[in-house]
Design a protein around this motif. Structure first.
Motif, mmCIF file in Angstrom:
data_model
loop_
_atom_site.group_PDB
_atom_site.id
_atom_site.type_symbol
_atom_site.label_atom_id
_atom_site.label_comp_id
_atom_site.label_asym_id
_atom_site.label_seq_id
_atom_site.Cartn_x
_atom_site.Cartn_y
_atom_site.Cartn_z
ATOM 1 N N GLY A 261 -2.115 -4.835 -4.685
ATOM 2 C CA GLY A 261 -1.670 -3.653 -3.954
ATOM 3 C C GLY A 261 -2.566 -2.464 -4.218
ATOM 4 N N LYS A 262 -2.222 -1.347 -3.601
ATOM 5 C CA LYS A 262 -3.027 -0.141 -3.758
ATOM 6 C C LYS A 262 -2.124 1.081 -3.700
ATOM 7 C CE LYS A 262 -6.957 0.135 -3.708
ATOM 8 N NZ LYS A 262 -7.938 0.182 -4.846
ATOM 9 N N VAL A 263 -2.360 2.017 -4.604
ATOM 10 C CA VAL A 263 -1.691 3.312 -4.573
ATOM 11 C C VAL A 263 -2.731 4.397 -4.355
ATOM 12 C CG1 VAL A 263 -0.389 5.020 -5.912
ATOM 13 C CG2 VAL A 263 0.244 2.606 -6.021
ATOM 14 N N ILE A 264 -2.453 5.293 -3.437
ATOM 15 C CA ILE A 264 -3.308 6.451 -3.194
ATOM 16 C C ILE A 264 -2.615 7.660 -3.803
ATOM 17 C CG2 ILE A 264 -4.443 7.893 -1.468
ATOM 18 C CD1 ILE A 264 -4.274 5.533 0.467
ATOM 19 N N LEU B 71 -8.226 14.200 -3.076
ATOM 20 C CA LEU B 71 -7.983 15.635 -3.140
ATOM 21 C C LEU B 71 -7.589 16.105 -1.744
ATOM 22 C CD1 LEU B 71 -8.044 18.205 -4.912
ATOM 23 C CD2 LEU B 71 -10.434 18.505 -4.176
ATOM 24 N N GLY B 72 -6.318 16.320 -1.548
ATOM 25 C CA GLY B 72 -5.829 16.716 -0.236
ATOM 26 C C GLY B 72 -5.952 18.207 0.009
ATOM 27 N N LYS B 73 -5.578 18.605 1.207
ATOM 28 C CA LYS B 73 -5.523 20.012 1.568
ATOM 29 C C LYS B 73 -4.073 20.399 1.848
ATOM 30 C CE LYS B 73 -10.107 20.052 3.752
ATOM 31 N NZ LYS B 73 -10.854 20.331 5.017
ATOM 32 N N GLU B 74 -3.797 21.684 1.878
ATOM 33 C CA GLU B 74 -2.436 22.130 2.146
ATOM 34 C C GLU B 74 -1.957 21.706 3.529
ATOM 35 O OE1 GLU B 74 -1.647 26.198 1.357
ATOM 36 O OE2 GLU B 74 -2.389 26.111 -0.710
ATOM 37 N N SER B 75 -2.893 21.430 4.430
ATOM 38 C CA SER B 75 -2.534 21.021 5.786
ATOM 39 C C SER B 75 -2.846 19.560 6.078
ATOM 40 C CB SER B 75 -3.270 21.895 6.807
ATOM 41 O OG SER B 75 -4.680 21.745 6.646
ATOM 42 N N ASP B 76 -3.385 18.829 5.072
ATOM 43 C CA ASP B 76 -3.831 17.461 5.352
ATOM 44 C C ASP B 76 -3.849 16.633 4.066
ATOM 45 O OD1 ASP B 76 -4.950 15.146 6.279
ATOM 46 O OD2 ASP B 76 -6.883 16.020 6.825
ATOM 47 N N PRO B 77 -2.984 15.622 3.970
ATOM 48 C CA PRO B 77 -3.012 14.752 2.789
ATOM 49 C C PRO B 77 -4.139 13.719 2.828
ATOM 50 C CG PRO B 77 -1.299 14.029 4.286
ATOM 51 C CD PRO B 77 -1.870 15.292 4.878
ATOM 52 N N LYS B 78 -4.856 13.671 3.925
ATOM 53 C CA LYS B 78 -6.009 12.783 4.076
ATOM 54 C C LYS B 78 -5.639 11.313 3.875
ATOM 55 C CE LYS B 78 -9.422 16.290 2.772
ATOM 56 N NZ LYS B 78 -10.572 16.628 1.888
ATOM 57 N N LEU B 79 -4.608 10.890 4.571
ATOM 58 C CA LEU B 79 -4.153 9.513 4.487
ATOM 59 C C LEU B 79 -4.694 8.700 5.662
ATOM 60 C CD1 LEU B 79 -0.400 10.131 3.575
ATOM 61 C CD2 LEU B 79 -2.244 9.474 2.017
ATOM 62 N N PRO B 80 -5.049 7.449 5.451
ATOM 63 C CA PRO B 80 -5.510 6.595 6.558
ATOM 64 C C PRO B 80 -4.361 6.294 7.521
ATOM 65 C CG PRO B 80 -5.240 5.308 4.549
ATOM 66 C CD PRO B 80 -5.058 6.742 4.153
ATOM 67 N N GLY B 81 -4.678 6.181 8.796
ATOM 68 C CA GLY B 81 -3.661 5.976 9.811
ATOM 69 C C GLY B 81 -3.048 4.589 9.813
ATOM 70 N N ARG B 82 -1.722 4.523 10.027
ATOM 71 C CA ARG B 82 -0.967 3.276 10.214
ATOM 72 C C ARG B 82 -1.351 2.189 9.206
ATOM 73 N NH1 ARG B 82 1.755 2.833 15.076
ATOM 74 N NH2 ARG B 82 1.499 0.565 15.139
ATOM 75 N N SER B 83 -1.432 2.594 7.932
ATOM 76 C CA SER B 83 -1.905 1.650 6.914
ATOM 77 C C SER B 83 -0.999 1.539 5.704
ATOM 78 C CB SER B 83 -3.299 2.080 6.431
ATOM 79 O OG SER B 83 -3.223 3.361 5.818
ATOM 80 N N LEU B 84 0.032 2.384 5.607
ATOM 81 C CA LEU B 84 0.831 2.449 4.390
ATOM 82 C C LEU B 84 2.217 1.837 4.580
ATOM 83 C CD1 LEU B 84 -0.058 6.079 3.232
ATOM 84 C CD2 LEU B 84 -1.081 3.919 2.466
ATOM 85 N N ASP B 85 2.681 1.169 3.536
ATOM 86 C CA ASP B 85 4.036 0.620 3.535
ATOM 87 C C ASP B 85 5.053 1.650 3.052
ATOM 88 O OD1 ASP B 85 3.452 -2.293 4.137
ATOM 89 O OD2 ASP B 85 2.202 -1.992 2.349
ATOM 90 N N ARG C 94 0.864 -1.182 0.000
ATOM 91 C CA ARG C 94 0.000 0.000 0.000
ATOM 92 C C ARG C 94 0.902 1.233 0.000
ATOM 93 N NH1 ARG C 94 -5.251 -0.474 0.965
ATOM 94 N NH2 ARG C 94 -5.357 1.583 1.931
ATOM 95 N N VAL C 95 0.730 2.061 -1.016
ATOM 96 C CA VAL C 95 1.640 3.176 -1.287
ATOM 97 C C VAL C 95 0.844 4.454 -1.475
ATOM 98 C CG1 VAL C 95 3.413 4.050 -2.877
ATOM 99 C CG2 VAL C 95 3.232 1.585 -2.444
ATOM 100 N N ALA C 96 1.387 5.567 -0.996
ATOM 101 C CA ALA C 96 0.802 6.881 -1.274
ATOM 102 C C ALA C 96 1.779 7.682 -2.115
ATOM 103 C CB ALA C 96 0.489 7.628 0.020
ATOM 104 N N ASP C 97 1.249 8.336 -3.136
ATOM 105 C CA ASP C 97 2.022 9.234 -3.992
ATOM 106 C C ASP C 97 1.509 10.641 -3.742
ATOM 107 O OD1 ASP C 97 3.477 10.480 -5.963
ATOM 108 O OD2 ASP C 97 2.386 9.585 -7.647
#
Length: 309
Positions: free
Chosen positions: A179-182, A210-224, A156-159
């Motif tokens: 897998g999953k990419v955010i 769609l994130g914010k300048e102060s928040d990428p809106k990522l789920p907690g403790r879930s990304l590799d 699980r990856v965030a870009d």
């Protein structure tokens, strides 16, 4: 291939033969046995130095473990350039493994000194033609960069700062169908372009946020892995974003920061859109990350991999 690497701010220059595009292999050797060989019968300290011990016809190896994969270290030992002797005839295959395992433990990089951020925050870029230029991979070694991350199937990856999806589809391809990419961006127009790019490559394992300048809106403790390429320097609230990134990573999760090097005259960006090696470390490490590896094969960029402290 012989490669010269200089990391600005450290005063260290490495000249080594490397196989930079190779896929790393597991280290099967014993570091203690490798150290005994290196410092004893191997006579390695007659050519190299570690933290001012030994001689210096060859490079200082004090933090070679952060620069080289196991395979590139093995390649350097067996197939060196004309400046260094080959160890293939001197050591057995098992002893080479021991030496590689020991060299991987050498990580004495000078600590990053805490300091106040003085750089200016760059404006958000919208240069689509530049992002998607045909020669980009050849110039920046983008494919080699993603391969070097060793993203496992099902990861699980965030870009963050996905832009046109230039890296998004590459990350998704390596994560595989399980897998999953955010893909995260603060510009809806960029997310739309990223979705088109991913679709064009026949991939369906990407979510768009769609994130914010102060928040990428990522789920907690879930990304590799969280991947941030050429975007961090534009974050208007970098500390807040990086704290959110740290919270999103699983234990053992990794953070990748890629920026055009301020030290490079050939990097195709203005000084405002570049960062120095020391700037990146001084901003990322205080938020709770440790530098794990330096992707030193990148020609005009800094590629740093961090782990959660």
């Amino acid at each position: 291939m012989r490669s010269t690497i200089e990391i600005a701010g450290t005063g260290l220059v490495y000249l080594l033969t490397v196989a930079a595009q190779s896929i790393p292999t597991a280290v099967a050797g014993d570091p203690a046995a490798g150290k005994a060989l290196f410092e004893g019968n191997g006579g390695c300290l007659t050519c190299h130095s570690i933290e001012n011990r030994g001689r210096k016809p060859g490079p200082d190896l004090s933090w070679i473990g952060m620069l080289r994969t196991p395979e590139s270290l093995r390649h350097s030992l067996i197939h060196p350039d004309s400046l260094m002797p080959s160890y293939a005839s001197k050591f057995s295959a098992a002893e080479i493994d021991h030496l590689v395992a020991y060299l991987r433990t050498l990580r004495s990089i000078p600590p990053s000194e805490p300091r106040e951020r003085t750089r200016s925050i760059a404006p958000v870029s919208e240069n689509v033609e530049f992002f998607d230029r045909a020669e980009r991979d050849a110039e920046e070694r983008s494919d080699a960069l993603v391969r070097a991350l060793e993203i496992r199937e099902g990861a699980r990856v965030a870009d963050i700062g996905a832009g046109t999806g230039y890296f998004t589809w590459r990350l998704a391809q390596h994560a595989g169908p399980t897998g999953k990419v955010i893909a995260v961006d603060i510009q809806k127009s960029m997310l739309d372009l990223a979705a088109e790019t991913v679709k064009r490559h026949g991939l369906v394992n990407v979510d768009y946020v769609l994130g914010k300048e102060s928040d990428p809106k990522l789920p907690g403790r879930s990304l590799d892995l969280v991947f941030i390429a050429y975007s961090y320097h534009e974050f208007s609230q970098p500390e807040t974003i990086m704290e959110a990134v740290r919270r999103s990573l699983k234990p053992g999760g990794r953070l990748v920061i890629v920026e055009y090097a301020k030290e490079s005259k050939s990097a195709p960006a203005s000084p405002l859109h570049k960062m120095s090696f020391d700037e990146i470390r001084s901003e990322i490490e205080p938020v709770g990350f440790d530098l794990e590896r330096i992707l030193d094969f990148l020609p005009m960029q800094h590629g740093l991999i961090f782990t959660v402290r």
